[in-house]
Design a protein around this motif. Structure first.
Motif, mmCIF file in Angstrom:
data_model
loop_
_atom_site.group_PDB
_atom_site.id
_atom_site.type_symbol
_atom_site.label_atom_id
_atom_site.label_comp_id
_atom_site.label_asym_id
_atom_site.label_seq_id
_atom_site.Cartn_x
_atom_site.Cartn_y
_atom_site.Cartn_z
ATOM 1 N N HIS A 59 -10.472 -3.958 -7.092
ATOM 2 C CA HIS A 59 -11.097 -2.636 -7.160
ATOM 3 C C HIS A 59 -11.491 -2.131 -5.779
ATOM 4 O O HIS A 59 -11.508 -0.927 -5.531
ATOM 5 N N ALA A 60 -11.786 -3.055 -4.855
ATOM 6 C CA ALA A 60 -12.194 -2.637 -3.500
ATOM 7 C C ALA A 60 -11.050 -1.938 -2.780
ATOM 8 O O ALA A 60 -11.284 -1.146 -1.864
ATOM 9 N N TRP A 61 -9.807 -2.235 -3.150
ATOM 10 C CA TRP A 61 -8.656 -1.703 -2.407
ATOM 11 C C TRP A 61 -7.938 -0.581 -3.130
ATOM 12 O O TRP A 61 -7.089 0.084 -2.558
ATOM 13 N N THR A 62 -8.196 -0.422 -4.400
ATOM 14 C CA THR A 62 -7.448 0.602 -5.135
ATOM 15 C C THR A 62 -8.412 1.394 -6.004
ATOM 16 O O THR A 62 -9.414 0.858 -6.473
ATOM 17 N N ASP A 169 7.702 -2.152 2.294
ATOM 18 C CA ASP A 169 6.540 -1.305 2.597
ATOM 19 C C ASP A 169 5.285 -1.729 1.832
ATOM 20 O O ASP A 169 4.188 -1.772 2.383
ATOM 21 N N SER A 170 5.472 -2.034 0.559
ATOM 22 C CA SER A 170 4.328 -2.425 -0.264
ATOM 23 C C SER A 170 3.730 -3.739 0.243
ATOM 24 O O SER A 170 2.509 -3.875 0.382
ATOM 25 N N ALA A 171 4.605 -4.699 0.531
ATOM 26 C CA ALA A 171 4.132 -6.004 1.010
ATOM 27 C C ALA A 171 3.439 -5.871 2.362
ATOM 28 O O ALA A 171 2.446 -6.550 2.633
ATOM 29 N N LEU A 172 3.943 -4.968 3.197
ATOM 30 C CA LEU A 172 3.311 -4.751 4.503
ATOM 31 C C LEU A 172 1.920 -4.135 4.321
ATOM 32 O O LEU A 172 0.963 -4.531 4.990
ATOM 33 N N ALA A 173 1.808 -3.174 3.389
ATOM 34 C CA ALA A 173 0.490 -2.577 3.126
ATOM 35 C C ALA A 173 -0.499 -3.652 2.685
ATOM 36 O O ALA A 173 -1.638 -3.707 3.173
ATOM 37 N N GLY A 179 -5.582 -8.346 6.118
ATOM 38 C CA GLY A 179 -6.068 -8.593 7.476
ATOM 39 C C GLY A 179 -7.200 -7.645 7.867
ATOM 40 O O GLY A 179 -7.543 -7.552 9.033
ATOM 41 N N GLY A 180 -7.734 -6.918 6.883
ATOM 42 C CA GLY A 180 -8.867 -6.035 7.145
ATOM 43 C C GLY A 180 -8.470 -4.732 7.818
ATOM 44 O O GLY A 180 -9.322 -4.018 8.349
ATOM 45 N N LYS A 181 -7.174 -4.408 7.826
ATOM 46 C CA LYS A 181 -6.720 -3.167 8.473
ATOM 47 C C LYS A 181 -6.421 -2.092 7.433
ATOM 48 O O LYS A 181 -6.275 -2.381 6.248
ATOM 49 N N THR A 182 -6.313 -0.868 7.915
ATOM 50 C CA THR A 182 -5.996 0.238 7.019
ATOM 51 C C THR A 182 -4.533 0.630 7.211
ATOM 52 O O THR A 182 -4.153 1.091 8.278
#
Ligand code: ADP
Ligand code: MG
Length: 330
Positions: A59-62, A169-173, A179-182
């Motif tokens: 939930h924190a990411w989506t 692309d999805s796996a990279l996101a 890694g705590g990046k956006t």
């Protein structure tokens, strides 16, 4: 308001009121079973997927609306991969009683919008309380004219191996999020709100262009291996030909190790299929019509399921298949 103060039946009734029953739905939500029909001469295609909180999503990411969209899109993708037309959807939903009703509404909005976009009707489901994580089960039914569904087992030596869209692309996101990046919007969109290639799949079936097909959920290598094993053939692909987005290319130029994600990363939800060489032009025309890139990445050879890759330097090496496996850590 919390879900526990609203109740199961009010929620089901609210969902029911939002649904417009499409063609073929004689009885939808509200009875003991849905009553449905298929076009004459069609076979039923069904597929189901589970989405578990903290296994498949956080939930924190989506946000909940994107989650609803994705729950449907991954199922649509399975029907697309058979060359079928998606028609009916079932939603099993378990969440804690303390869940905010707004989150549920956002989730069901995502589900219903994505279903409606593809003329799919939500015709049933089940709703219950979870002691902890959200658990979502989505089942989809579609159809294809008899003997037209495209399996994983139809690839033949000489076929071209083709893939829609871009890979990794999805796996990279996900990698960036972990890694705590956006991630850039281009990448995060592919992760949180993947697009199922429904029109492409159906047309490849209708025009009998693809001999075998699968959707990429576990990663190119892993899903291509399913085709190779089911068809008892070998596959040869060229790293130089793998279609990559500009965002993916930029990241992998700075960090070459990330290139692996195009091969092994999951959740692309693109279609991977094999085509007789004489049909390649018709497939290209279809891609142009749908404004969708379709790339030939290699060829099917005689064999019994092995996959090899020619790297950018021209060296050929066998690819060990390691897609995501829920129970194996290595
Ligand atoms: P049952 O006791 O037979 O499981 P329910 O009261 O759970 O019946 O469901 C009533 C109706 O609502 C059924 O048609 C069922 O398919 C539908 N339904 C229940 N939950 C959902 C949901 N989450 N989404 C869509 N339909 C649902
Ligand atoms: Mg029930």
């Amino acid at each position: 308001m919390k879900l526990q103060d609203f109740g199961e039946f009010k929620l089901i009734d609210r969902i029911r009121q939002q649904v417009v029953n499409g063609a073929g739905v004689h009885r939808g939500i509200g009875d003991d079973a849905a009553v449905l029909s298929l076009p004459d001469g069609h076979h039923l295609l069904t597929s189901t997927d589970l989405l578990i909180e903290d296994v498949h999503f956080r939930h924190a990411w989506t946000d909940c609306e994107a989650l609803g969209h994705k729950a449907v899109a991954v199922n649509l993708s399975d029907i697309a991969a058979m060359g079928g037309t998606p028609r009916y959807l079932y939603l099993g939903l378990a969440c804690p009683g303390e869940t905010d009703l707004d989150d549920i509404y956002a989730f069901t909005k995502g589900v219903l919008d994505e279903a409606e976009r593809h003329n799919v009707t939500l015709v049933g489901g089940d709703t219950c309380r979870s002691p902890g994580p959200w658990m979502i089960s989505v089942t989809i039914e579609g159809s294809a004219p008899a003997a037209q569904a495209i399996g994983r087992d139809g690839a033949q030596p000489g076929d071209l191996i083709m893939v829609s869209g871009t890979l990794g692309d999805s796996a990279l996101a996900l990698h960036l999020l972990q890694g705590g990046k956006t991630p850039e919007a281009e990448l995060s969109g592919r992760h949180h709100q993947p697009t199922a290639q429904v029109a492409l799949g159906r047309l490849l079936g209708e025009q009998r262009l693809a001999k075998s097909m699968i959707d990429i959920s576990d990663g190119l290598a892993s899903d291509l291996a399913h085709i190779l094993q089911a068809s008892q053939v070998d596959g040869f692909i060229e790293e130089d030909k793998l279609p990559l987005s500009s965002a993916f290319q930029q990241h992998s130029d700075t960090e070459p190790g990330l290139r692996e994600l195009a091969l092994y990363g999951g959740e692309d939800y693109q279609l991977l299929f094999t085509v007789a060489p004489e049909k390649a032009k018709a497939v290209a025309a279809l891609g142009a019509e749908l404004k969708l890139s379709i790339t030939s990445i290699g060829v099917i050879c005689e064999g019994s399921g092995a996959l090899s890759l020619q790297d950018k330097a021209g060296a050929v090496r066998p690819i060990l298949v390691r897609g995501y496996d829920h129970f194996c850590r290595s």
